[in-house]
Every structure is written in structure tokens, then in C-alpha cells.
Design a protein around this motif. Sequence first.
Motif, PDB file in Angstrom:
ATOM      1  N   ARG A  65      84.419  26.149  79.745  1.00  0.00           N
ATOM      2  CA  ARG A  65      85.398  27.488  79.656  1.00  0.00           C
ATOM      3  C   ARG A  65      86.428  28.040  78.763  1.00  0.00           C
ATOM      4  O   ARG A  65      86.532  29.580  78.739  1.00  0.00           O
ATOM      5  N   GLN A  66      86.784  27.158  78.286  1.00  0.00           N
ATOM      6  CA  GLN A  66      87.286  27.438  76.874  1.00  0.00           C
ATOM      7  C   GLN A  66      86.801  28.625  75.869  1.00  0.00           C
ATOM      8  O   GLN A  66      87.207  29.897  75.390  1.00  0.00           O
ATOM      9  N   ALA A  67      85.454  27.703  75.478  1.00  0.00           N
ATOM     10  CA  ALA A  67      84.025  28.438  74.376  1.00  0.00           C
ATOM     11  C   ALA A  67      83.583  29.963  75.336  1.00  0.00           C
ATOM     12  O   ALA A  67      84.425  31.159  75.042  1.00  0.00           O
ATOM     13  N   ALA A  68      83.869  29.763  76.658  1.00  0.00           N
ATOM     14  CA  ALA A  68      83.057  31.369  77.651  1.00  0.00           C
ATOM     15  C   ALA A  68      84.884  32.578  77.079  1.00  0.00           C
ATOM     16  O   ALA A  68      83.792  33.520  77.443  1.00  0.00           O
ATOM     17  N   ALA A  69      85.198  31.726  77.502  1.00  0.00           N
ATOM     18  CA  ALA A  69      86.435  32.803  78.017  1.00  0.00           C
ATOM     19  C   ALA A  69      86.520  33.212  76.254  1.00  0.00           C
ATOM     20  O   ALA A  69      86.889  34.462  76.161  1.00  0.00           O
ATOM     21  N   LYS A  70      86.639  32.414  74.741  1.00  0.00           N
ATOM     22  CA  LYS A  70      87.047  32.873  73.778  1.00  0.00           C
ATOM     23  C   LYS A  70      85.204  33.693  73.215  1.00  0.00           C
ATOM     24  O   LYS A  70      85.645  34.802  72.128  1.00  0.00           O
ATOM     25  N   LEU A  71      84.272  34.094  73.861  1.00  0.00           N
ATOM     26  CA  LEU A  71      83.231  34.157  73.442  1.00  0.00           C
ATOM     27  C   LEU A  71      82.722  35.517  74.757  1.00  0.00           C
ATOM     28  O   LEU A  71      82.288  36.517  73.627  1.00  0.00           O
ATOM     29  N   GLY A  72      83.952  35.667  75.762  1.00  0.00           N
ATOM     30  CA  GLY A  72      83.458  36.916  76.798  1.00  0.00           C
ATOM     31  C   GLY A  72      82.347  36.483  77.244  1.00  0.00           C
ATOM     32  O   GLY A  72      81.659  37.916  77.216  1.00  0.00           O
ATOM     33  N   VAL A  73      81.817  35.311  77.384  1.00  0.00           N
ATOM     34  CA  VAL A  73      80.492  35.168  77.906  1.00  0.00           C
ATOM     35  C   VAL A  73      80.689  33.591  79.352  1.00  0.00           C
ATOM     36  O   VAL A  73      81.693  33.980  79.553  1.00  0.00           O
ATOM     37  N   LYS A 106      88.939  16.304  81.199  1.00  0.00           N
ATOM     38  CA  LYS A 106      88.924  15.841  79.973  1.00  0.00           C
ATOM     39  C   LYS A 106      87.767  16.324  79.488  1.00  0.00           C
ATOM     40  O   LYS A 106      86.890  15.959  79.515  1.00  0.00           O
ATOM     41  N   SER A 107      87.659  17.312  78.243  1.00  0.00           N
ATOM     42  CA  SER A 107      86.911  18.427  77.450  1.00  0.00           C
ATOM     43  C   SER A 107      86.115  16.936  76.443  1.00  0.00           C
ATOM     44  O   SER A 107      86.253  15.984  76.477  1.00  0.00           O
ATOM     45  N   PRO A 108      84.680  16.996  76.455  1.00  0.00           N
ATOM     46  CA  PRO A 108      83.720  16.094  75.245  1.00  0.00           C
ATOM     47  C   PRO A 108      84.321  16.549  74.187  1.00  0.00           C
ATOM     48  O   PRO A 108      84.785  16.853  74.153  1.00  0.00           O
ATOM     49  N   THR A 109      84.301  15.307  73.790  1.00  0.00           N
ATOM     50  CA  THR A 109      84.764  15.299  71.694  1.00  0.00           C
ATOM     51  C   THR A 109      83.287  15.667  70.683  1.00  0.00           C
ATOM     52  O   THR A 109      82.355  14.639  71.266  1.00  0.00           O
TER      53      THR A 109
END
Length: 180
Positions: A65-73, A106-109
Motif C-alpha cells: 500500500r505504501q509503495a502504491a501510494a508513492k508510485l501512484g498505482v 507488519k509488512s514483509p522485510t
Amino acid sequence: MNKKAHRNGRSKSVGEHWTKMLRHTMEEPAWRALSSTAQALYPWLKFEWRGPDANNNGKIQLSVRQAAAKLGVSPDTAAEAFRDLQRKGFIVQTAPACLGFEGAAKSPTYELTELKVPGAEKDGRKLYKTWQPGNDYQVQRSAANNPRGRNGQDLQKTKPCHENHDAPVMKTMTKREALS
């Protein structure tokens, strides 16, 4: 640019965060085989690395979810970018996602194979250098809400089970019981 003097005399930029993308890494066949979304995600993962002095490689966390928000996807597109980076050897999942205490996720590491892992004697594994078309690395996926084992049997769910410490529920009377 706001600078602050470090105790050894060198100036240190305050408020800025940057990462280094190496040209020879970006010229590898594995990099060219990545989707454009995976190429855009990789620097965001490197931003989560704290540097050689406070090396957290192998414990880098960035949720879908954090990555999706940062990338706009969409989250599905971001999840596919994580899998693409794993397939080509740029990242390795070191711990799966899970539910922590009180149901907090907790997200994966991840480990960035380009960088040294704390305690290792040599530099990063750089798995992407040995990647060949058609020979993708294994992708570790997080378990679904109701995962199944190899034989198709149901496995236990990952949601934590808490004991009920509430007082017993009092039975309420219906209108018929109250009138009788």
C-alpha cells in the motif's frame, strides 16, 4: 540548502534524503527486463536503507500500500512490481508479512542484493548479475487469508486469537416473555 556541521568537520545536509543508483546496475540485462513500475519502485526501496553506518539491509520494510501510494498505482500493480524485483534478483524477501499484536499488520522485510547485509564479510550478493531470461528467481508470496498446504488441506489462519475477558451476556426478554 540547509547544512549542519558534523563533529568531524564535514558538513551534513539536513532535511535531504537521497540514494545512489549505479549505472552498471541499470545496464544489467535483469534491469532492462524489469517492468517500468519495478524500476520506479527500486529507488523507493533504497530510500528505506539507512546507509552503511546504520545498516538495516535484510530488514527493509515497505508495504504494498505504501509503495502504491508513492508510485501512484494500484496495490495490485505495486505487488506485481515487488514480485518482478524478486524474480530478477534485485530483492529477496527475508520475512513474510504477518499480523502482529492486536491485529496490527507488519509488512514483509526485504534484502537489497546490491548492498551488504550486516554481519556479512563481503559486499552484496548481486543476484541480478547471474539472472538469465527464462530463469527467474523464486518469488516468496505472503499467505492468503485462508492458505492451503501442499495437499490442499486448510492451514490455520494468521489472525491472532484473543481470549474473551468480557462479562457474560445477559439474556434479554422478548415481549411475549415479559407479558407472561
